[in-house]
Design a protein around this motif. Structure first.
Motif, PDB file in Angstrom:
ATOM      1  N   LEU A 244      74.905 -56.172  15.971  1.00 47.07           N
ATOM      2  CA  LEU A 244      75.032 -54.848  15.422  1.00 47.07           C
ATOM      3  C   LEU A 244      75.577 -54.496  13.883  1.00 47.07           C
ATOM      4  CD1 LEU A 244      76.361 -53.418  18.768  1.00 47.07           C
ATOM      5  CD2 LEU A 244      74.141 -52.846  18.066  1.00 47.07           C
ATOM      6  N   GLN A 245      76.333 -55.240  13.532  1.00 42.61           N
ATOM      7  CA  GLN A 245      76.848 -55.183  12.099  1.00 42.61           C
ATOM      8  C   GLN A 245      75.782 -55.508  11.197  1.00 42.61           C
ATOM      9  OE1 GLN A 245      80.065 -57.713  11.755  1.00 42.61           O
ATOM     10  NE2 GLN A 245      81.314 -56.945  13.525  1.00 42.61           N
ATOM     11  N   ARG A 246      74.718 -56.394  11.512  1.00 44.72           N
ATOM     12  CA  ARG A 246      73.812 -56.689  10.590  1.00 44.72           C
ATOM     13  C   ARG A 246      72.671 -55.980  11.080  1.00 44.72           C
ATOM     14  NH1 ARG A 246      76.699 -61.016  11.723  1.00 44.72           N
ATOM     15  NH2 ARG A 246      76.863 -62.909  10.221  1.00 44.72           N
ATOM     16  N   LYS A 247      72.237 -54.920  11.999  1.00 45.50           N
ATOM     17  CA  LYS A 247      71.085 -54.389  12.151  1.00 45.50           C
ATOM     18  C   LYS A 247      71.293 -52.740  12.022  1.00 45.50           C
ATOM     19  CE  LYS A 247      68.484 -58.129  13.408  1.00 45.50           C
ATOM     20  NZ  LYS A 247      67.504 -58.451  12.586  1.00 45.50           N
ATOM     21  N   GLU A 248      70.089 -52.115  11.632  1.00 45.68           N
ATOM     22  CA  GLU A 248      69.933 -50.770  11.829  1.00 45.68           C
ATOM     23  C   GLU A 248      69.432 -50.393  13.183  1.00 45.68           C
ATOM     24  OE1 GLU A 248      70.934 -48.905   9.542  1.00 45.68           O
ATOM     25  OE2 GLU A 248      71.719 -50.479   8.199  1.00 45.68           O
ATOM     26  N   ALA A 249      69.533 -49.002  13.693  1.00 49.13           N
ATOM     27  CA  ALA A 249      69.143 -48.512  14.836  1.00 49.13           C
ATOM     28  C   ALA A 249      67.673 -48.599  14.958  1.00 49.13           C
ATOM     29  CB  ALA A 249      69.629 -47.021  14.950  1.00 49.13           C
ATOM     30  N   ARG A 250      66.881 -48.284  13.976  1.00 48.23           N
ATOM     31  CA  ARG A 250      65.593 -48.493  14.085  1.00 48.23           C
ATOM     32  C   ARG A 250      64.972 -50.037  14.432  1.00 48.23           C
ATOM     33  NH1 ARG A 250      66.617 -48.092   8.526  1.00 48.23           N
ATOM     34  NH2 ARG A 250      66.106 -49.975   7.208  1.00 48.23           N
ATOM     35  N   ASP A 251      65.824 -50.812  14.027  1.00 51.53           N
ATOM     36  CA  ASP A 251      65.296 -52.350  14.473  1.00 51.53           C
ATOM     37  C   ASP A 251      64.700 -52.536  15.711  1.00 51.53           C
ATOM     38  OD1 ASP A 251      65.416 -52.958  11.802  1.00 51.53           O
ATOM     39  OD2 ASP A 251      67.779 -53.737  12.087  1.00 51.53           O
ATOM     40  N   SER A 252      65.441 -52.084  16.681  1.00 56.22           N
ATOM     41  CA  SER A 252      64.707 -52.434  18.203  1.00 56.22           C
ATOM     42  C   SER A 252      65.464 -51.264  19.192  1.00 56.22           C
ATOM     43  CB  SER A 252      65.162 -53.856  18.731  1.00 56.22           C
ATOM     44  OG  SER A 252      66.848 -53.697  18.900  1.00 56.22           O
ATOM     45  N   ARG A 253      64.846 -51.077  20.344  1.00 55.08           N
ATOM     46  CA  ARG A 253      65.476 -50.059  21.243  1.00 55.08           C
ATOM     47  C   ARG A 253      66.678 -50.502  21.874  1.00 55.08           C
ATOM     48  NH1 ARG A 253      61.744 -48.227  26.321  1.00 55.08           N
ATOM     49  NH2 ARG A 253      60.424 -47.347  24.226  1.00 55.08           N
ATOM     50  N   VAL A 260      73.490 -45.551  19.286  1.00 56.32           N
ATOM     51  CA  VAL A 260      73.063 -43.813  19.624  1.00 56.32           C
ATOM     52  C   VAL A 260      74.262 -43.552  20.918  1.00 56.32           C
ATOM     53  CG1 VAL A 260      71.507 -42.224  20.858  1.00 56.32           C
ATOM     54  CG2 VAL A 260      70.850 -43.823  18.928  1.00 56.32           C
ATOM     55  N   LEU A 261      74.349 -44.529  21.828  1.00 52.73           N
ATOM     56  CA  LEU A 261      75.384 -44.155  22.782  1.00 52.73           C
ATOM     57  C   LEU A 261      76.782 -43.784  22.213  1.00 52.73           C
ATOM     58  CD1 LEU A 261      75.790 -45.763  26.526  1.00 52.73           C
ATOM     59  CD2 LEU A 261      77.808 -45.570  24.724  1.00 52.73           C
ATOM     60  N   VAL A 262      77.289 -44.562  21.243  1.00 56.54           N
ATOM     61  CA  VAL A 262      78.423 -44.567  20.662  1.00 56.54           C
ATOM     62  C   VAL A 262      78.421 -43.507  20.021  1.00 56.54           C
ATOM     63  CG1 VAL A 262      80.086 -45.762  19.054  1.00 56.54           C
ATOM     64  CG2 VAL A 262      79.066 -47.179  20.667  1.00 56.54           C
ATOM     65  N   ASP A 263      77.496 -43.106  19.011  1.00 56.43           N
ATOM     66  CA  ASP A 263      77.411 -42.156  18.059  1.00 56.43           C
ATOM     67  C   ASP A 263      77.556 -40.648  18.856  1.00 56.43           C
ATOM     68  OD1 ASP A 263      77.374 -43.732  16.002  1.00 56.43           O
ATOM     69  OD2 ASP A 263      75.131 -43.265  15.881  1.00 56.43           O
ATOM     70  N   VAL A 281      64.317 -43.998  23.117  1.00 56.74           N
ATOM     71  CA  VAL A 281      63.121 -44.345  23.670  1.00 56.74           C
ATOM     72  C   VAL A 281      62.114 -43.856  22.504  1.00 56.74           C
ATOM     73  CG1 VAL A 281      61.446 -44.071  25.242  1.00 56.74           C
ATOM     74  CG2 VAL A 281      63.797 -44.092  26.010  1.00 56.74           C
ATOM     75  N   GLY A 282      62.346 -42.584  22.015  1.00 53.59           N
ATOM     76  CA  GLY A 282      61.422 -42.092  21.242  1.00 53.59           C
ATOM     77  C   GLY A 282      61.721 -42.387  19.701  1.00 53.59           C
ATOM     78  N   ASN A 283      62.806 -43.241  19.296  1.00 54.49           N
ATOM     79  CA  ASN A 283      63.008 -43.601  18.115  1.00 54.49           C
ATOM     80  C   ASN A 283      63.160 -42.524  16.946  1.00 54.49           C
ATOM     81  OD1 ASN A 283      63.717 -45.427  16.023  1.00 54.49           O
ATOM     82  ND2 ASN A 283      61.483 -46.192  15.723  1.00 54.49           N
ATOM     83  N   TYR A 284      64.151 -41.520  17.341  1.00 51.65           N
ATOM     84  CA  TYR A 284      63.933 -40.226  16.330  1.00 51.65           C
ATOM     85  C   TYR A 284      62.770 -39.588  16.085  1.00 51.65           C
ATOM     86  CZ  TYR A 284      68.634 -42.836  15.895  1.00 51.65           C
ATOM     87  OH  TYR A 284      69.865 -43.179  15.852  1.00 51.65           O
ATOM     88  N   LEU A 285      61.848 -39.574  17.196  1.00 53.02           N
ATOM     89  CA  LEU A 285      60.533 -38.849  17.209  1.00 53.02           C
ATOM     90  C   LEU A 285      59.606 -39.572  16.343  1.00 53.02           C
ATOM     91  CD1 LEU A 285      61.658 -35.109  16.486  1.00 53.02           C
ATOM     92  CD2 LEU A 285      61.208 -36.236  18.788  1.00 53.02           C
ATOM     93  N   LYS A 286      59.894 -40.818  16.151  1.00 56.38           N
ATOM     94  CA  LYS A 286      58.898 -41.625  15.295  1.00 56.38           C
ATOM     95  C   LYS A 286      57.940 -42.616  16.118  1.00 56.38           C
ATOM     96  CE  LYS A 286      62.244 -42.188  11.658  1.00 56.38           C
ATOM     97  NZ  LYS A 286      63.178 -43.224  10.877  1.00 56.38           N
ATOM     98  N   LEU A 291      57.877 -41.290  23.098  1.00 58.68           N
ATOM     99  CA  LEU A 291      58.229 -40.065  23.650  1.00 58.68           C
ATOM    100  C   LEU A 291      57.320 -39.535  24.964  1.00 58.68           C
ATOM    101  CD1 LEU A 291      58.450 -38.282  20.171  1.00 58.68           C
ATOM    102  CD2 LEU A 291      60.259 -38.554  21.682  1.00 58.68           C
ATOM    103  N   LEU A 292      56.093 -40.100  24.773  1.00 54.89           N
ATOM    104  CA  LEU A 292      54.937 -39.743  25.912  1.00 54.89           C
ATOM    105  C   LEU A 292      55.459 -40.343  27.444  1.00 54.89           C
ATOM    106  CD1 LEU A 292      51.748 -40.102  24.009  1.00 54.89           C
ATOM    107  CD2 LEU A 292      52.743 -37.859  24.829  1.00 54.89           C
ATOM    108  N   SER A 293      56.110 -41.427  27.209  1.00 57.06           N
ATOM    109  CA  SER A 293      56.665 -42.397  28.411  1.00 57.06           C
ATOM    110  C   SER A 293      57.840 -41.623  28.868  1.00 57.06           C
ATOM    111  CB  SER A 293      57.049 -43.589  27.955  1.00 57.06           C
ATOM    112  OG  SER A 293      58.421 -43.694  27.336  1.00 57.06           O
ATOM    113  N   LEU A 294      58.441 -40.747  28.349  1.00 55.75           N
ATOM    114  CA  LEU A 294      59.636 -39.698  28.641  1.00 55.75           C
ATOM    115  C   LEU A 294      59.043 -38.575  29.455  1.00 55.75           C
ATOM    116  CD1 LEU A 294      61.920 -39.976  25.795  1.00 55.75           C
ATOM    117  CD2 LEU A 294      62.665 -41.009  28.185  1.00 55.75           C
ATOM    118  N   ALA A 295      57.739 -38.120  29.240  1.00 55.05           N
ATOM    119  CA  ALA A 295      57.280 -36.966  29.647  1.00 55.05           C
ATOM    120  C   ALA A 295      57.417 -36.743  31.223  1.00 55.05           C
ATOM    121  CB  ALA A 295      55.816 -36.706  29.225  1.00 55.05           C
TER     122      ALA A 295
END
Length: 334
Positions: A244-253, A260-263, A281-286, A291-295
């Motif tokens: 987590l110290q080396r990665k950004e949120a966009r890198d993987s679910r 995201v949970l912590v934030d 799941v929707g990667n900040y709408l990206k 997103l469709l899988s959440l519908a």
């Protein structure tokens, strides 16, 4: 005292059967002592592994009264005291205590209490549990470590590869690709070793899908049954922190899930479920597919009146935020 031993016996590719043996034993007799007594005095066909008899080799791991443990470590008295509610069998006018012994889980049975451990060893090999040879190429001198650097390896170095944690692992039961708590505990030993030069590559490997650290369900069973206090879950958590110290949120679910949970908890004291699904799941709408899988789930929640239309922060949000920030600061300093 008399104790009735219920042994779960099984041949390869056959259904298990329960066989009982009545023994006269002392409370200080180990479970391994009792199995030896059965084999030597009552039934020479009973199969089980053993070696050192001193909690060193890990050979005699098996399930005793429903949990994985070393037969040479657990004794009759402690087992009867641990589960008194299920250890008594009324037999006419006197009480006979029961102890049940079964083979380890998550591995196929060869015979009786002996299991096939190929998957256990193969998964260990996938984490490359040895210091990289490139790091040792220091021709001028030995590759020395400070006492502090060496102390970081002590806990994981205590692992005796008994298989108890692997046997109890819920993630292994449902995900055959998950390498297991024993392998990831050894993996952290390599991450923490100052002599190793492959840390970044190792972390990339341990970060892959659900076969690495993100496959752990955090059930805590591995820590509870480890006879050597290696605390595999604790080591898995340390690897996650390194990733987590080396990665950004966009890198993987998986990474987004954690960040995201912590934030969200920092922001509102508990999770805003509306934002959680969209961001993870929707990667900040990206991620349109995500997103469709959440519908379908969202529609079912709306129909049943379970979709939160608003979000109210919990009481004490500032205190929760302070606690999280204090932990994050301490982790960053260590």
């Amino acid at each position: 005292m008399e104790v009735l031993f219920k042994i779960i016996r099984q041949q390869q590719n056959s259904s298990p059967v329960v066989q009982t043996y009545l023994l006269e034993v002392d409370s200080g007799n180990t479970i391994l002592d009792c199995l030896n007594q059965i084999k030597w005095e009552q039934d020479g066909t009973l199969a089980f592994r053993k070696n050192c008899r001193n909690t060193i080799c890990g050979s005699c791991a098996m399930r005793i009264n429903g949990r994985s443990a070393l037969a040479c470590k657990e004794n009759v008295g402690s087992e009867l005291a641990r589960l008194p509610q299920v250890s008594a069998l009324e037999n006419n006018t006197k009480t006979i205590r029961e102890i049940t012994v079964a083979p380890l889980g998550n591995m196929p049975v060869i015979k009786d209490l002996v299991v096939e451990m190929s998957s256990f060893w193969n998964h260990l090999e996938t984490v490359a549990p040895y210091v990289s040879t490139a790091a040792r190429q220091v021709p001028e001198r030995e590759f020395l470590q400070t006492p502090l650097e060496r102390s970081r390896l002590d806990q994981t170095g205590n692992c005796i590869m008994c298989g108890a944690c692997y046997s109890e692992c819920n993630a292994r039961e449902v995900n055959p690709d998950f390498v297991g708590p024993h392998a990831l505990a050894k993996a952290y030993r390599m991450v923490a070793d100052s002599r190793d030069s492959e840390t970044e590559n190792r972390l990339e490997s341990y970060n892959e899908g659900t076969k690495g650290v993100w496959g752990c369900t955090r059930c805590f069973y591995c820590d509870s049954v480890c006879p050597m206090e290696v605390a595999p879950l604790e080591q898995i958590t340390k690897i996650k922190q390194e990733i987590l110290q080396r990665k950004e949120a966009r890198d993987s679910r998986s990474i987004r899930h954690r960040k995201v949970l912590v934030d969200l908890v920092k922001e509102g004291g508990w999770i805003d479920e509306r934002q959680f699904g969209i961001q993870v799941v929707g990667n900040y709408l990206k991620d349109l597919k995500g997103l469709l899988s959440l519908a379908p789930l969202g529609l079912r929640m709306i129909v049943k009146g379970k979709f939160p239309l608003t979000f109210e922060p919990s009481e004490g949000t500032q205190q929760v935020r302070s606690l999280i920030e204090s932990v994050q600061k301490e982790n960053a300093e260590t």
